[in-house]
Design an enzyme around this catalytic site. Structure first.
Site, PDB file in Angstrom:
ATOM      1  N   LYS A  12      51.163 -13.664 -53.999  1.00 14.07           N
ATOM      2  CA  LYS A  12      50.645 -12.440 -54.605  1.00 14.07           C
ATOM      3  C   LYS A  12      51.372 -12.211 -55.921  1.00 14.07           C
ATOM      4  O   LYS A  12      52.537 -12.543 -56.049  1.00 14.07           O
ATOM      5  CB  LYS A  12      50.879 -11.247 -53.687  1.00 14.07           C
ATOM      6  CG  LYS A  12      50.163 -11.366 -52.362  1.00 14.07           C
ATOM      7  CD  LYS A  12      50.173 -10.062 -51.643  1.00 14.07           C
ATOM      8  CE  LYS A  12      49.838 -10.245 -50.182  1.00 14.07           C
ATOM      9  NZ  LYS A  12      48.749 -11.175 -49.914  1.00 14.07           N
ATOM     10  N   HIS A  19      42.424 -12.929 -49.336  1.00 10.43           N
ATOM     11  CA  HIS A  19      43.739 -12.301 -49.267  1.00 10.43           C
ATOM     12  C   HIS A  19      43.937 -11.394 -50.478  1.00 10.43           C
ATOM     13  O   HIS A  19      43.288 -11.573 -51.505  1.00 10.43           O
ATOM     14  CB  HIS A  19      44.833 -13.365 -49.268  1.00 10.43           C
ATOM     15  CG  HIS A  19      44.901 -14.117 -47.981  1.00 10.43           C
ATOM     16  ND1 HIS A  19      45.180 -13.513 -46.801  1.00 10.43           N
ATOM     17  CD2 HIS A  19      44.731 -15.432 -47.704  1.00 10.43           C
ATOM     18  CE1 HIS A  19      45.178 -14.411 -45.837  1.00 10.43           C
ATOM     19  NE2 HIS A  19      44.893 -15.582 -46.362  1.00 10.43           N
ATOM     20  N   TYR A  41      42.798  -5.782 -52.903  1.00 12.33           N
ATOM     21  CA  TYR A  41      41.859  -6.814 -52.469  1.00 12.33           C
ATOM     22  C   TYR A  41      40.655  -6.781 -53.393  1.00 12.33           C
ATOM     23  O   TYR A  41      40.178  -5.711 -53.747  1.00 12.33           O
ATOM     24  CB  TYR A  41      41.389  -6.542 -51.040  1.00 12.33           C
ATOM     25  CG  TYR A  41      42.447  -6.748 -49.999  1.00 12.33           C
ATOM     26  CD1 TYR A  41      43.321  -5.722 -49.684  1.00 12.33           C
ATOM     27  CD2 TYR A  41      42.570  -7.955 -49.343  1.00 12.33           C
ATOM     28  CE1 TYR A  41      44.290  -5.903 -48.715  1.00 12.33           C
ATOM     29  CE2 TYR A  41      43.544  -8.141 -48.373  1.00 12.33           C
ATOM     30  CZ  TYR A  41      44.392  -7.107 -48.070  1.00 12.33           C
ATOM     31  OH  TYR A  41      45.349  -7.289 -47.123  1.00 12.33           O
TER      32      TYR A  41
END
EC number: 4.6.1.16
Lengths: 485, 153
Positions: free
Chosen positions: A436, A396, A388
């Site tokens: 991600k 996120h 993070y």
């Protein structure tokens, strides 16, 4: 949803009005979003000593510096937190409420053992038992969103079934009408119905899939969804229209069948999303006392970083309150790096296995923490760590870290055993779904000879850790058809 | 490679137990130990690992589409089926033999209550695998003893 939130706001306003009948405008009754920039202003749980600026012509400033010169502060910060190593959870537990709060607020250390991320169990439990004085937790918000989605899916399934029934009825009717001749006509009629059905289902599908595209609900698996949505859910005005609001507002019309030709016998079953908000008319000012069953749990890497790199955590065991020395902690963690834990006798501090998974994980943790990332466990996304930028409440996780030990310095040790393309592919698929970037972190593991006898040196552990090398490779799936530009 | 001691496995189970009770509000929880046979009426061997038997607040997984049971559920909801939970650790290496012996020694679900077309799937044994990780996250997976019809959406 518009009426839902209005309803919720009205209820909240009503309770507030009863609580303090004076001068409370309705909109101030909404839970205010906490100011995370203030709460999490400190990135680390250390208090650094700032020496004042030296102003040469100011005698007080000179005196101050002279004083500091002769009596330097022994340590810029001191050990402030006590963690207890628990063999049950194979981790370090913090139970002191102020320490828990501090460690969470200053750098997001650990995880509430009964919460998704921030320790909120006590609040949730109090609310569950009817306490009105604590605010809504992020878990509850997620839960509500999921319930709404579930309701919507149920509704969709029901509609599908109805349409199917309609087609069947039409078919039966057509068969009766036309008898055995001219099969063409009924087919056309049917296909029309089918098309209608398809478009309708498609519309429904969009409402389901759509919320997963924008930012907020991507972390469906239940990792720290930032709580900010708490107040947004209750806002009835359009200024902060979130996806959550969208789900409701788009599904409600759907639940009332738009096709006028639907049989009148059909019950006008409108899904009431506001059922949970409207039933919240709990007697005001109720205080519940619950014993906290939750602790802040630190991963071994986190605990070791706090104890070794920052020096703010002392680790004890349940047997004695005496803090363990660093080598003792090190040995304890090496032993508990896998399940079942290694026997006491199998690990010697002078000659340990550099391939121990605690060490490899710690090296990576240390690397990214030192670079300023907030590192959390990535078990829900089938990776080792998540990175993070500032912390889970702000954004996120951007990166998913996959640790791959590399044994280039070892002799005849096979690398990447059991890791095939299928494995990598499934991980990238899971992580691209939640936006991600997968980063492969290769850790060059030193050989046993290289780390032998480290505790003879004063800074032995530093030497040991220095022998590990880290290489990062960011990975992205390339789709020729889509990534053309 | 060491084998897990009973005390380690009991530790693991206590973590999952606390998680089920306090985070997920399971009820009617019964602890199944390796020594004791789970059901006197069956000839099952003792379980290879300690497990948990309990009732989730809501039905965990129903291969039948929700709509088929929808009509009745609006008025009164039947209590969720009880589930068998197998605690495992993230860093643990499990073998097919372990899985097989867990399934072998679980009682066959009656499954007759559901009746109808789904009878085949309802009779399949299933467990909830609770994967414990070092940061206290418990990840749950549902595992069936064989192939079942996938759930609709």
């Amino acid at each position: 949803m518009a009426d839902t939130s209005a309803n919720g706001a009205a209820t909240a306003a009503a309770t507030a009005a009863i609580g303090s009948p004076l001068n409370k405008p309705p909109h101030s009754a909404k839970p205010k979003r906490p100011n995370y920039n203030v709460i999490h202003a400190d990135p680390l749980p250390v208090v650094l000593y700032h020496s004042p600026t030296l102003i040469p012509h100011n005698p007080i400033s000179l005196l101050h510096h002279l004083y500091l010169y002769f009596f330097p502060p022994v340590q810029s910060h001191k050990v402030t937190y006590i963690g207890v190593f628990s063999p049950v959870t194979m981790s370090v537990e913090i139970r002191d409420p102020t320490a828990v709060l501090d460690l969470w607020n200053k750098g997001f250390w650990g995880k509430g053992s009964l919460s998704r991320s921030e320790p909120t169990w006590l609040n949730r439990e109090m609310r569950r038992l009817g306490d009105t004085q604590v605010g809504e937790t992020s878990e509850e918000i997620t839960r509500r969103r999921r319930d709404q989605r579930k309701e919507m899916k149920k509704e969709r399934a029901r509609k599908e079934k109805e349409e199917l029934q309609k087609i069947k009825e039409a078919e039966a009717k057509n068969n009766e009408d036309t008898g055995s001749v001219s099969n063409g006509k009924p087919i056309i009629a049917d296909s029309k119905v089918v098309v209608e059905l398809e478009t309708e289902i498609k519309g429904l599908d969009e409402t389901v899939t759509e919320p997963s595209h924008p930012s907020v609900p991507t972390e469906e698996a239940g990792l720290p969804t930032p709580p900010p949505s708490s107040d947004e859910l209750n806002t009835s005005d359009g200024e902060s229209k979130t996806d959550i609001v969208n789900i409701g507002s788009e599904t409600l019309p759907v639940s009332v069948p738009p096709t006028s030709d639907s049989p009148p016998a059909q019950p006008a079953k409108v899904v009431r999303f506001d059922s949970n908000t409207s039933t919240k008319e709990i007697p005001v000012e109720k205080k519940v006392i619950v014993q906290n069953q939750e602790h802040l749990q630190l991963m071994l890497s986190e605990a070791f970083f706090l104890a070794y790199a920052l020096g703010v955590l002392s680790v004890t065991t349940a047997d004695s309150p005496k803090p363990l020395s660093l080598p003792e902690i090190f040995k304890l963690f090496l032993r508990h790096s896998i399940f079942p834990p290694l026997p006491e006798s199998s690990i010697s501090l002078t000659n340990f296995n550099p391939d121990n998974s605690f060490l490899i994980n710690y090296v990576v943790y240390h690397h990214f923490r030192s670079l300023g990332w907030v590192v959390k466990s990535g078990v829900k996304f089938s990776v080792d760590y998540l990175l993070y930028k500032r912390g889970p409440v702000f954004s996120h996780a951007e990166f998913a870290i996959l640790i791959i030990p590399s044994y280039s310095r070892w002799e005849g040790k096979e690398e990447n055993v059991g890791r095939e393309w299928y494995w990598l592919h499934s991980i990238t698929r899971v992580n691209s779904q939640v936006k991600k970037t997968v980063v492969l972190v290769y850790v060059d593991v030193p050989t046993a000879d290289e780390v032998k006898g480290w505790d003879c040196e004063t800074d032995g552990l530093k030497t040991v850790l220095g022998k590990y090398r880290i290489r990062e490779v960011a990975l992205r799936r390339w789709i020729p058809g889509r990534n053309r530009e | 490679m060491t084998t897990a001691e009973t005390s380690d496995l009991l530790n693991l189970r206590s973590v999952v137990l606390s998680n089920l009770q306090h985070q997920h509000y399971w009820t009617d929880i019964k602890l199944l130990d390796t020594q004791v046979d789970i059901d006197e009426n069956t000839q099952n061997d003792p379980l290879p690992r300690p497990m948990i038997y309990g009732r989730p607040p809501e039905q965990l997984y129903n291969p039948e589409p929700a709509s088929s049971t929808n009509e009745a559920s609006s008025s009164e909801k039947p209590p969720a089926d009880k589930e068998y939970v197998l605690p495992v650790h993230l860093t643990e290496k499990l073998t097919l033999r372990t899985w097989a012996s867990v399934f072998d020694n679980l009682p066959t679900p009656s499954g007759a209550a559901e009746g109808g077309e789904g009878g085949g799937d309802a009779k399949k044994k299933r467990i909830v695998v609770a994967v414990v990780s070092g940061d206290s996250t418990v990840v749950y997976y549902i595992m069936h003893d064989g192939i079942v019809k996938p759930r609709q959406n």
